[in-house]
Design a protein around this motif. Structure first.
Motif, PDB file in Angstrom:
ATOM      1  N   LEU A  62       0.813  -1.151   0.185  1.00  9.03           N
ATOM      2  CA  LEU A  62       0.089   0.041  -0.018  1.00  9.03           C
ATOM      3  C   LEU A  62       1.014   1.315   0.000  1.00  9.03           C
ATOM      4  CD1 LEU A  62      -2.857   1.469   0.071  1.00  9.03           C
ATOM      5  CD2 LEU A  62      -2.478   1.238   2.845  1.00  9.03           C
ATOM      6  N   ASN A  63       0.770   2.041  -1.105  1.00 14.25           N
ATOM      7  CA  ASN A  63       1.171   3.587  -1.032  1.00 14.25           C
ATOM      8  C   ASN A  63      -0.265   4.254  -0.890  1.00 14.25           C
ATOM      9  OD1 ASN A  63       1.791   6.041  -2.047  1.00 14.25           O
ATOM     10  ND2 ASN A  63       3.309   5.522  -3.038  1.00 14.25           N
ATOM     11  N   VAL A  64      -0.081   5.258   0.076  1.00 10.85           N
ATOM     12  CA  VAL A  64      -1.444   5.892   0.355  1.00 10.85           C
ATOM     13  C   VAL A  64      -1.955   6.804  -0.726  1.00 10.85           C
ATOM     14  CG1 VAL A  64      -0.747   6.110   2.758  1.00 10.85           C
ATOM     15  CG2 VAL A  64      -0.008   7.821   1.297  1.00 10.85           C
ATOM     16  N   SER A  65      -1.067   7.042  -1.642  1.00  9.19           N
ATOM     17  CA  SER A  65      -1.645   7.623  -2.853  1.00  9.19           C
ATOM     18  C   SER A  65      -1.950   6.741  -4.110  1.00  9.19           C
ATOM     19  CB  SER A  65      -0.496   8.733  -3.311  1.00  9.19           C
ATOM     20  OG  SER A  65      -0.405   9.759  -2.533  1.00  9.19           O
ATOM     21  N   SER A  66      -2.016   5.518  -3.793  1.00 10.98           N
ATOM     22  CA  SER A  66      -2.288   4.552  -5.085  1.00 10.98           C
ATOM     23  C   SER A  66      -3.750   4.142  -4.779  1.00 10.98           C
ATOM     24  CB  SER A  66      -1.361   3.178  -4.945  1.00 10.98           C
ATOM     25  OG  SER A  66      -1.717   2.739  -3.815  1.00 10.98           O
ATOM     26  N   ASP A  67      -4.124   3.401  -5.808  1.00  5.96           N
ATOM     27  CA  ASP A  67      -5.494   2.836  -5.644  1.00  5.96           C
ATOM     28  C   ASP A  67      -5.463   1.379  -5.059  1.00  5.96           C
ATOM     29  OD1 ASP A  67      -4.722   1.557  -7.887  1.00  5.96           O
ATOM     30  OD2 ASP A  67      -5.973   2.242  -9.196  1.00  5.96           O
ATOM     31  N   ILE A  69       7.318  11.754   6.894  1.00  9.44           N
ATOM     32  CA  ILE A  69       8.419  11.079   5.944  1.00  9.44           C
ATOM     33  C   ILE A  69       7.803  11.384   4.504  1.00  9.44           C
ATOM     34  CG2 ILE A  69       9.373   8.994   5.047  1.00  9.44           C
ATOM     35  CD1 ILE A  69      10.522   9.798   7.689  1.00  9.44           C
ATOM     36  N   MET A  70       6.469  11.052   4.597  1.00 11.75           N
ATOM     37  CA  MET A  70       5.915  11.179   3.263  1.00 11.75           C
ATOM     38  C   MET A  70       5.901  12.733   2.638  1.00 11.75           C
ATOM     39  SD  MET A  70       1.924   9.981   3.941  1.00 11.75           S
ATOM     40  CE  MET A  70       2.271   8.347   4.736  1.00 11.75           C
ATOM     41  N   ALA A  71       5.602  13.031   1.268  1.00 12.66           N
ATOM     42  CA  ALA A  71       5.509  14.295   0.839  1.00 12.66           C
ATOM     43  C   ALA A  71       3.879  14.615   1.053  1.00 12.66           C
ATOM     44  CB  ALA A  71       5.450  14.332  -0.741  1.00 12.66           C
ATOM     45  N   TRP A  72       3.755  16.099   1.435  1.00 12.44           N
ATOM     46  CA  TRP A  72       2.499  16.620   1.706  1.00 12.44           C
ATOM     47  C   TRP A  72       1.554  16.244   0.962  1.00 12.44           C
ATOM     48  CZ3 TRP A  72      -0.127  18.142   5.616  1.00 12.44           C
ATOM     49  CH2 TRP A  72      -1.370  18.882   5.483  1.00 12.44           C
ATOM     50  N   GLU A  73       1.447  15.983  -0.506  1.00  9.47           N
ATOM     51  CA  GLU A  73       0.503  15.415  -1.325  1.00  9.47           C
ATOM     52  C   GLU A  73       0.089  14.028  -1.006  1.00  9.47           C
ATOM     53  OE1 GLU A  73       3.194  16.093  -4.347  1.00  9.47           O
ATOM     54  OE2 GLU A  73       3.159  14.267  -5.203  1.00  9.47           O
ATOM     55  N   ASN A  74       1.061  13.371  -0.441  1.00 11.06           N
ATOM     56  CA  ASN A  74       0.704  11.941   0.314  1.00 11.06           C
ATOM     57  C   ASN A  74      -0.068  11.924   1.326  1.00 11.06           C
ATOM     58  OD1 ASN A  74       4.155  10.923  -0.863  1.00 11.06           O
ATOM     59  ND2 ASN A  74       2.580  10.492  -2.098  1.00 11.06           N
ATOM     60  N   VAL A  75       0.124  12.871   2.167  1.00 13.39           N
ATOM     61  CA  VAL A  75      -0.526  13.115   3.447  1.00 13.39           C
ATOM     62  C   VAL A  75      -2.050  13.389   3.087  1.00 13.39           C
ATOM     63  CG1 VAL A  75      -0.554  14.460   5.520  1.00 13.39           C
ATOM     64  CG2 VAL A  75       1.306  13.827   4.757  1.00 13.39           C
ATOM     65  N   VAL A  76      -2.351  14.303   1.999  1.00 11.27           N
ATOM     66  CA  VAL A  76      -3.644  14.860   1.565  1.00 11.27           C
ATOM     67  C   VAL A  76      -4.185  13.471   1.298  1.00 11.27           C
ATOM     68  CG1 VAL A  76      -4.931  15.990  -0.084  1.00 11.27           C
ATOM     69  CG2 VAL A  76      -2.773  17.119   1.243  1.00 11.27           C
ATOM     70  N   ASP A  77      -3.373  12.415   0.537  1.00 16.44           N
ATOM     71  CA  ASP A  77      -4.467  11.368  -0.047  1.00 16.44           C
ATOM     72  C   ASP A  77      -4.510  10.534   1.288  1.00 16.44           C
ATOM     73  OD1 ASP A  77      -4.135  12.099  -2.582  1.00 16.44           O
ATOM     74  OD2 ASP A  77      -2.187  11.222  -2.970  1.00 16.44           O
ATOM     75  N   PHE A  78      -3.732  10.557   1.939  1.00 10.60           N
ATOM     76  CA  PHE A  78      -3.679   9.501   3.215  1.00 10.60           C
ATOM     77  C   PHE A  78      -4.944   9.904   3.811  1.00 10.60           C
ATOM     78  CE2 PHE A  78      -1.292   7.968   7.357  1.00 10.60           C
ATOM     79  CZ  PHE A  78      -2.178   6.959   7.314  1.00 10.60           C
ATOM     80  N   PHE A  79      -5.129  11.263   4.136  1.00  9.70           N
ATOM     81  CA  PHE A  79      -6.325  11.614   4.902  1.00  9.70           C
ATOM     82  C   PHE A  79      -7.440  11.574   4.221  1.00  9.70           C
ATOM     83  CE2 PHE A  79      -5.759  13.527   9.099  1.00  9.70           C
ATOM     84  CZ  PHE A  79      -4.245  13.323   9.142  1.00  9.70           C
ATOM     85  N   GLU A  80      -7.495  11.414   2.850  1.00  9.86           N
ATOM     86  CA  GLU A  80      -9.027  11.453   2.003  1.00  9.86           C
ATOM     87  C   GLU A  80      -9.239  10.019   2.024  1.00  9.86           C
ATOM     88  OE1 GLU A  80      -8.459  13.432  -1.822  1.00  9.86           O
ATOM     89  OE2 GLU A  80      -9.994  11.837  -2.598  1.00  9.86           O
TER      90      GLU A  80
END
Ligand SMILES: C[S@@+](CC[C@H](N)C(=O)[O-])C[C@H]1O[C@@H](n2cnc3c(N)ncnc32)[C@H](O)[C@@H]1O
Length: 199
Positions: free
Chosen positions: A85-90, A108-119
């Protein structure tokens, strides 16, 4: 036979204080998804101490060998094989969990990944489900300690996309995803546990 496993000193040090906080929260739950399981040490410790729940590890593929070694050595009945699992993947699991837990990953992860994680993570939770993050956090863009300020410099030198995240920014993402902050615990070494609840 002794299995050669990856080892994290910090995991060994923080596993007990984390358990003290999450054990009462997880008293009545049946399943938890861990995002960014890393070595797999936390998973084995928490799953053994909370045998009533299924602890699902996950991480990016390169971490799976190490996680599998910890799981194989511990032979617990409640730790299925890790999910890639990558939080930004499907590749998010299609099933629901009672809680999503992640330690030391959002800085550790980039902010765009954090946004995807929370979504994405709250989509796996039913009403009352918990989203729990462990790690260092800032408040109103201020460090809570000198050591966290130094850690942030180190993080950004290693990867300019990494950074200690601001609680208020995370809480905004959480609110947008239908979650409300439930608890904020102080842990040793200027770390925190943030607990959001799905509404
Ligand atoms: C510092 S390690 C923490 C590992 C472990 N949870 C711990 O507390 O020791 C950061 C973890 O975040 C994971 N991670 C970073 N970016 C990610 C992403 N985009 N999706 C999923 N996991 C990610 C890494 O693979 C790694 O396991």
């Amino acid at each position: 036979m002794q299995i050669n496993k990856p080892y994290s000193e910090s995991c060994d040090q923080n596993k007990e204080p984390i358990l003290e906080v999450i054990q009462p929260l997880f008293k009545d739950i049946k399943s938890a998804l861990e995002v960014g399981s890393g070595t797999g040490q936390h998973a084995v410790y928490f799953a053994e101490k909370m045998p009533h729940l299924m602890w699902q590890t996950s991480d990016q593929q390169p971490y799976h060998d190490g996680i599998n070694r910890w799981l194989a050595d511990a032979k617990l009945p409640n730790t299925p094989a890790p999910i890639a699992l990558n939080v930004s993947s499907d590749s998010w699991p299609k099933q629901n969990y009672d809680a999503v837990f992640s330690a030391n990953a959002v800085h550790i992860m980039a902010w765009e990944n954090v946004v995807d994680f929370f979504e994405n993570a709250p989509k796996l939770l039913s009403s009352g489900g918990l989203f729990i993050l462990y790690g260092p956090f800032n408040y109103h863009q201020q460090y809570t300690s000198e050591s966290n300020a130094r850690f942030d410099v180190w993080l950004k030198q290693r990867d300019p996309q990494s950074a200690i995240r601001d609680f208020e920014a995370l809480d905004k993402l959480a609110n947008n995803a239908g979650m409300k902050i439930k608890e904020d615990y102080a842990l040793p070494a200027n770390n925190r546990i943030l607990v959001w609840e799905k509404l």
